[in-house]
Design a protein around this motif. Structure first.
Motif, PDB file in Angstrom:
ATOM      1  N   UNK A  55      -6.797   0.058  -8.431  1.00  0.00           N
ATOM      2  CA  UNK A  55      -5.994   1.289  -8.413  1.00  0.00           C
ATOM      3  C   UNK A  55      -5.603   1.657  -6.987  1.00  0.00           C
ATOM      4  N   UNK A  56      -6.532   1.478  -6.021  1.00  0.00           N
ATOM      5  CA  UNK A  56      -6.238   1.841  -4.641  1.00  0.00           C
ATOM      6  C   UNK A  56      -5.124   0.981  -4.059  1.00  0.00           C
ATOM      7  N   UNK A  57      -4.988  -0.243  -4.535  1.00  0.00           N
ATOM      8  CA  UNK A  57      -3.952  -1.142  -4.018  1.00  0.00           C
ATOM      9  C   UNK A  57      -2.553  -0.745  -4.490  1.00  0.00           C
ATOM     10  N   UNK A  58      -2.472  -0.114  -5.651  1.00  0.00           N
ATOM     11  CA  UNK A  58      -1.177   0.207  -6.241  1.00  0.00           C
ATOM     12  C   UNK A  58      -0.737   1.642  -5.988  1.00  0.00           C
ATOM     13  N   UNK A  59      -1.618   2.462  -5.448  1.00  0.00           N
ATOM     14  CA  UNK A  59      -1.335   3.894  -5.341  1.00  0.00           C
ATOM     15  C   UNK A  59      -0.141   4.172  -4.435  1.00  0.00           C
ATOM     16  N   UNK A  60      -0.158   3.640  -3.204  1.00  0.00           N
ATOM     17  CA  UNK A  60       0.942   3.898  -2.271  1.00  0.00           C
ATOM     18  C   UNK A  60       2.247   3.275  -2.748  1.00  0.00           C
ATOM     19  N   UNK A  61       2.163   2.081  -3.309  1.00  0.00           N
ATOM     20  CA  UNK A  61       3.384   1.439  -3.810  1.00  0.00           C
ATOM     21  C   UNK A  61       3.971   2.208  -4.987  1.00  0.00           C
ATOM     22  N   UNK A  62       3.105   2.809  -5.791  1.00  0.00           N
ATOM     23  CA  UNK A  62       3.587   3.636  -6.906  1.00  0.00           C
ATOM     24  C   UNK A  62       4.360   4.837  -6.378  1.00  0.00           C
ATOM     25  N   UNK A  63       3.845   5.444  -5.327  1.00  0.00           N
ATOM     26  CA  UNK A  63       4.561   6.588  -4.734  1.00  0.00           C
ATOM     27  C   UNK A  63       5.911   6.155  -4.178  1.00  0.00           C
ATOM     28  N   UNK A  64       5.952   5.005  -3.486  1.00  0.00           N
ATOM     29  CA  UNK A  64       7.229   4.497  -2.970  1.00  0.00           C
ATOM     30  C   UNK A  64       8.216   4.222  -4.101  1.00  0.00           C
ATOM     31  N   UNK A  65       7.733   3.651  -5.183  1.00  0.00           N
ATOM     32  CA  UNK A  65       8.619   3.352  -6.304  1.00  0.00           C
ATOM     33  C   UNK A  65       9.158   4.625  -6.936  1.00  0.00           C
ATOM     34  N   UNK A  66       8.337   5.655  -7.033  1.00  0.00           N
ATOM     35  CA  UNK A  66       8.798   6.920  -7.613  1.00  0.00           C
ATOM     36  C   UNK A  66       9.813   7.592  -6.711  1.00  0.00           C
ATOM     37  N   UNK A  67       9.516   7.681  -5.437  1.00  0.00           N
ATOM     38  CA  UNK A  67      10.403   8.396  -4.515  1.00  0.00           C
ATOM     39  C   UNK A  67      11.738   7.682  -4.380  1.00  0.00           C
ATOM     40  N   UNK A  68      11.724   6.353  -4.350  1.00  0.00           N
ATOM     41  CA  UNK A  68      12.940   5.567  -4.131  1.00  0.00           C
ATOM     42  C   UNK A  68      13.612   5.122  -5.418  1.00  0.00           C
ATOM     43  N   UNK A  69      13.195   5.678  -6.559  1.00  0.00           N
ATOM     44  CA  UNK A  69      13.846   5.438  -7.846  1.00  0.00           C
ATOM     45  C   UNK A  69      13.817   3.952  -8.200  1.00  0.00           C
TER      46      UNK A  69
END
Length: 1102
Positions: free
Chosen positions: A373-387
């Motif tokens: 989960x810790x590995x995907x957390x920041x990338x998930x935020x980037x994916x949400x913010x950048x559509x």
């Protein structure tokens, strides 16, 4: 001394330059030049020789034959004749620690931390750059680097690949927005002794700026390129020689790749232009991979396919470069030893930035890597913010738990990332400005709640009041102020409904694919789709840009279609459950229902569904069978005894024990659990009279009696003012209108869809909000106008001086009351759609009257001025200007030559003076009005009829809901007897405190297992719908063509693969041949060198 000079005054004390101090003769210059490239007179000493004048030192070494001095070239660089932007530069020794240089670039030069380092290495000299290399640099490398915020390292000179990189960076920076101008940093690392006009940069105190003159020509030169942000001029003491910067460049790249930054760690990539000179490339590769490696190991490094990726630009094209680059990074990361849990995090973030979900699936999420989960957390935020909805789906399918991810604090950060140009940002800033003086200058959760409350209105309870602890608090503003001044403990809590919250967040930004994905993941799919439709249609009303407004309307219509289609699946599966789904009170969407949300969202298509209409018909007929004829109801209405016969069929008798949640609570007064079992006579009586259809028929009959009584009073029994009047019939009329006013007050103060705990006069909204909602209805405005006119007429008729005026007002009021019949008969299946068409045509009439008024005034003023200038009476002028031309349209010209009639007020015939001009104007006027405007009106009516006729049934079904809700909430008795029902309800609600259960027909609260079963069943139907949609999509022609093209693509990829392997074999063989030749030459030279001392010894012996 400026602040910048003070900040960099320490540079000469720490950073040094190199000057060659020992002359080592260059055998090719006949003793004039040193091997460093300088002349003999610039050196302090000469390398020692032996007795025979043979130099002991035959090879020049920078570390042995040059000395360090404080650097004399640093600061800012201004290119003469170029842009006003200054570049940073520094002259430094080749052995300067890279940590010092990196700190200088970060802290003093202000360069942004790199997310990726791209090291571009090319052949030496001014070799011509191939066309495909230019395209790769422009469309592939620089574009990919711009999206990641990379550093591009080149030689920094206006020659070869370095010049192409500079031009590409310049073009992308010009085309990009001002926000992204500093994302790409072009850093030039060049040898100091090779730079043209380098003496212009020399200043021991630093140059701020140094004015640099360069040759701005199309030819390549060794001048510095003005498109670079910074230059590191590496000095090894040589002049005019290349390669002195290679070792420092390799050490700097290695330091950056291992240096932790605030954003992400770095990746070192080498891009090689396919030029003939391979030696410099392998020398750079040799230095940047590890400490010095013997030449015998270079071949093994090249043969390692995990470290080297060959890119064929002429075959693959510049658009595939980011794919090649990302795959190379992933393969390199698999060989990298790291103490972190996952060494692929940076490559994943890069894949998200470049939006390459295909590479992420094939290389990173192929089952070989265990993602935490810790590995995907920041990338998930980037994916949400950048559509990037595809990445969001990928992460949720591979271990990311949305419940752990989405807290209220992270939800706030997502709302803060909304684009400044979006409407959601404007609304949030507006709410943020309203609470100025409170703690917090950024959008907080209370601001989001207020924005959603403005958009949703009273259709549901406010969002996020539970985590903010704002429920049942009268002064919410004080509570919010106190909450924001504290620690905001709610930010660490998990979001109660994460998928619904993300769905609202995506809908507010009009992100189509992201919103659809979140709708698929969220529960309560029908209600969620209707809620998204509601929000988008409210946003479209506030949006000013046409394209964005159309996009919002299209997305709103798509969500309405989704709600319609999913409910269709539910209705086909189970009719009773689908009815429960429509009236279930949702805890996710603020206690609202599908019917209420659909009405607020203006979802006509959804309401036209047979399932929705079936539920409305069931509520309309109550416990009676829907096939009951109207004449039976009318007959029973006048002879109530017939309800106990078999004339009317009741559903409870035909369907006893039907397990339908909708069937409970048929009584309009009390709950089933608190009521004792009533006798058959009482039960049947209530079943008949409490049905909405019975209430409707009673109101229709009594309203006709009311109109007859009103007409009788106006025509026959309208007495003079008191004390002679009013008559008894008129007093009855007054009381009748009083009961109508009481019913309108009840409708205004009570929401038809009350909660169970609400009472008679107090609802969920403030009285001002209820008044506003009441006035929004057109027919309520009509009723209010009729009541006001009646009060004015009643008041005026009581006085002698205003008696006639009061009578005239009451006559007009009678017309208004009569128009209410249109609203009553809108429930009829045949009349309802026609009434809607008539309502649409009324808008066309207003446009027609506007054009007609223009011609009326134009012709009327000219006609009055030409024919009746002798009569200045204002009343007659107004009549002749407007009324007389209006009669001309219908062929009437009212005039007379009788003097007596004229003196009595009749219209005289016109004067014959200027008669010809009036005739011409009359012809033009009649031509325009009778032919043009009338036919225009007919054409508008025809267009409106053809446009609305196909959808009139949908409009009627939509408006039918309001009428059913109105009569469902009405008391059984009609005016004037409705006053008894008002008194009865007041006693029950206020005195006996008995809650109503009639609302169970429209609002049903389910909890526990019943709610879970219903939601699970709805989710299954949604999955079935999505599966059917995917099958239909796969069966389309476009998808078939895609599947047919897959084998050909595989075949072409195999051919490319074979070509690539063949090319690699050829390159390896060529490389081996060259290395063998180099080794042979080296062995021969070494053998000759070793034979010289032996010859000298032999001569000495002789």
């Amino acid at each position: 001394m400026s602040k910048t000079e003070k900040d960099q005054s320490w540079i000469p004390k720490i950073i040094k330059k190199r000057v060659c101090t020992t002359f080592v003769e260059d055998s090719f210059s006949n003793g004039r030049l040193c091997q460093c490239g300088g002349t003999r007179d610039t050196h302090e000493s000469v390398a020692l020789g032996d007795y025979f004048s043979t130099a002991i030192v035959s090879h020049w070494d920078s570390s042995q034959h040059s000395s360090e001095y404080p650097t004399d070239a640093f600061g800012e660089l201004e290119f003469a004749g170029a842009s006003k932007r200054h570049s940073k530069f520094l002259r430094l020794s080749w052995d300067t620690p890279p940590s010092i240089v990196y700190t200088l670039m970060m802290a003093h030069w202000g360069l942004p931390p790199p997310n990726l380092v791209v090291s571009v290495v090319s052949g030496e000299g001014r070799a011509k750059v191939k066309t495909w290399v230019r395209e790769v640099l422009r469309q592939g490398l620089v574009k990919a680097s711009q999206s990641t915020g990379a550093w591009i390292l080149t030689g920094g000179l206006r020659e070869g690949v370095g010049r192409c990189v500079g031009e590409a960076v310049r073009d992308h920076a010009t085309a990009a927005s001002s926000v992204s101008l500093n994302k790409v940093v072009a850093l030039g690392i060049a040898p100091w002794g090779l730079v043209h006009n380098r003496q212009q940069l020399v200043n021991p105190q630093g140059s701020f700026p140094a004015r640099y003159y360069f040759q701005n020509t199309s030819r390549d030169s060794c001048c510095l390129d003005n498109n670079y942000q910074a230059f590191l001029l590496v000095d090894d003491g040589s002049v005019g020689r290349r390669g002195g910067e290679a070792s420092f460049r390799a050490r700097l790249e290695d330091y950056i790749s291992h240096h932790p930054t605030t954003i992400k760690s770095l990746s070192n990539i080498a891009l090689e232009q396919c030029l003939p000179n391979w030696s410099s490339y392998y020398f750079h590769l040799h230095l940047s991979i590890s400490p010095p490696i013997p030449c015998s190991q270079v071949l093994s490094i090249y043969l390692n396919r995990d470290l080297i990726t060959v890119y064929h630009g002429e075959q693959e094209g510049p658009d595939d470069f980011d794919t090649v680059l990302l795959k190379a990074l992933v393969r390199a990361s698999k060989q990298r030893v790291s103490s972190e849990a996952s060494p692929y995090t940076e490559e994943l973030k890069l894949a998200v930035t470049w939006n390459r979900v295909d590479i992420a699936k094939s290389e990173l999420f192929n089952g070989d890597i265990h993602w935490r989960y810790q590995d995907l957390e920041d990338s998930m935020t980037d994916a949400l913010v950048n559509d990037k909805p595809q990445f969001v789906r990928l992460f949720t399918e591979n271990g990311l738990n949305i419940l752990d991810y989405l807290t209220y604090g992270r939800l706030e950060s997502l709302y803060r990332s909304v684009a400044d140009s979006s409407l959601a940002y404007v609304l949030l800033q507006r709410r943020l400005g309203e609470r100025q003086g409170m703690t917090g200058s950024q959008a907080m959760l209370p601001d989001v709640s207020r924005v959603l409350e403005d958009l949703m209105g009273d259709v549901c309870q406010p969002f996020y009041h539970s985590p903010l602890e704002l429920e049942n608090i009268s002064s919410q503003r004080k509570r919010v102020s106190k909450l924001l001044r504290g620690d905001c403990v709610y930010q660490d809590r998990r979001c109660l409904f994460p998928w619904a919250s993300l769905f609202v967040w995506a809908v507010l930004q009009n992100r189509k694919d992201m919103a659809v994905f979140f709708w698929e993941m969220a529960g309560e799919s029908v209600l969620s789709a209707l809620s998204g439709c509601k929000i988008l249609r409210e946003l479209s009303k506030l949006e000013s840009e046409t394209e964005t407004k159309l996009a919002m309307k299209e997305l709103a219509q798509r969500f309405e279609n989704l709600a319609h289609d999913v409910f269709s699946k539910c209705y086909q599966s189970s009719e009773s459950r689908s009815f429960t789904l429509l009236i279930r009170k949702s805890p996710v969407w603020g206690g609202t229902t599908c019917l209420k949300m659909g009405m607020a969202a203006d979802a006509r298509l959804f309401f036209s569904h047979d399932g929705v209409q079936s539920l409305l018909s069931q509520i309309w007929w109550g416990d009676m069978k829907r096939s009951t004829e109207v004449w039976k109801l009318l007959l029973t209405f006048f002879c109530p005894v017939l309800m106990y016969t078999q004339l009317i069929s009741f559903r409870e008798l035909e369907e006893p024990g039907k397990p339908d949640e909708v069937a409970q609570g048929r009584d309009n007064d009390s709950t089933p659990d608190t009521l004792p079992k009533r006798p058959f006579v009482v039960s049947r009586w209530r079943q008949f009279w409490f049905a909405p259809v019975t209430s409707f028929l009673g109101n229709v009959l009594m309203y006709f009696l009311f109109l007859l009584l009103f007409a009788y009073v106006l025509l026959v029994d309208f007495k003079p003012p008191p004390p002679r009047g009013p008559a008894f019939a008129e007093c009855v009329l007054y009381f009748w209108v009083f009961t109508i006013v009481c019913e309108e007050i009840r409708e205004c103060l009570i929401d038809p869809c009350l909660l169970l705990s609400q009472t008679f006069l107090v609802g969920s909204m403030m009285w001002r909000q209820r008044m506003r909602k009441y006035i929004q209805d057109v027919w309520n405005k009509c009723d209010l106008t009729a009541i006001i006119l009646f009060i004015i007429g009643l008041t005026c008729r009581m006085f002698q001086w205003s008696y006639e005026f009061g009578r005239a007002v009451l006559c007009v009021d009678y017309m208004v009351f009569t128009l209410h019949l249109i609203h009553i008969f809108a429930i009829h299946k045949q009349l309802g759609p026609k009434i809607i068409i008539v309502g649409k045509m009324m808008k066309d009439i207003f446009f027609f009257l506007f054009f007609l008024g223009v011609w009326l005034m134009a012709y009327g003023v000219a006609n009055q001025a030409l024919l009746y200038s002798y009569d200045p009476r204002p009343a007659w002028i107004f009549r002749r200007v407007f009324y007389r031309p209006y009669l001309h349209i219908f062929g009437q010209v009212p005039c007379t030559d009788n003097v007596t009639l004229i003196e009595g007020g009749a219209e005289p015939c016109r004067s014959h003076y200027a008669n010809w001009l009036v005739i011409v104007l009359l012809v033009i006027y009649l031509l325009v009005t009778n032919i043009l405007l009338i036919n225009l009106l007919i054409a508008m009516f025809s267009y409106t009829f053809s446009k609305v006729q196909g959808q009139s049934d949908t409009y009627w079904k939509f408006q039918r809901y309001n009428l059913i809700v109105e009569y469902h909430s009405r008391p059984s008795l009609a005016p004037p007897f409705i006053i008894l029902s008002h008194v009865h309800l007041f006693i029950k609600r206020y005195i006996r405190k008995v809650p109503s259960v009639k609302i169970l027909h429209f609002v049903l609260e389910l909890t526990g297992k019943a709610a879970n079963r219903l939601m699970t069943w709805e989710a299954i139907q949604k999955e079935n719908f999505l599966t059917a949609q995917s099958k239909i999509q796969r069966g389309s022609d476009s998808e078939r063509l895609k599947r047919m093209s897959i084998p050909s693509n595989v075949f072409s990829n195999l051919i490319k693969h074979f070509r690539k392997r063949l090319s690699d074999i050829i390159q390896v063989s060529s490389f081996i041949t060259r290395m063998c030749g180099i080794y042979m030459v080296y062995i021969i030279q070494l053998n000759a060198y070793l034979q010289v001392p032996s010859r000298q010894c032999h001569n000495n012996k002789k």
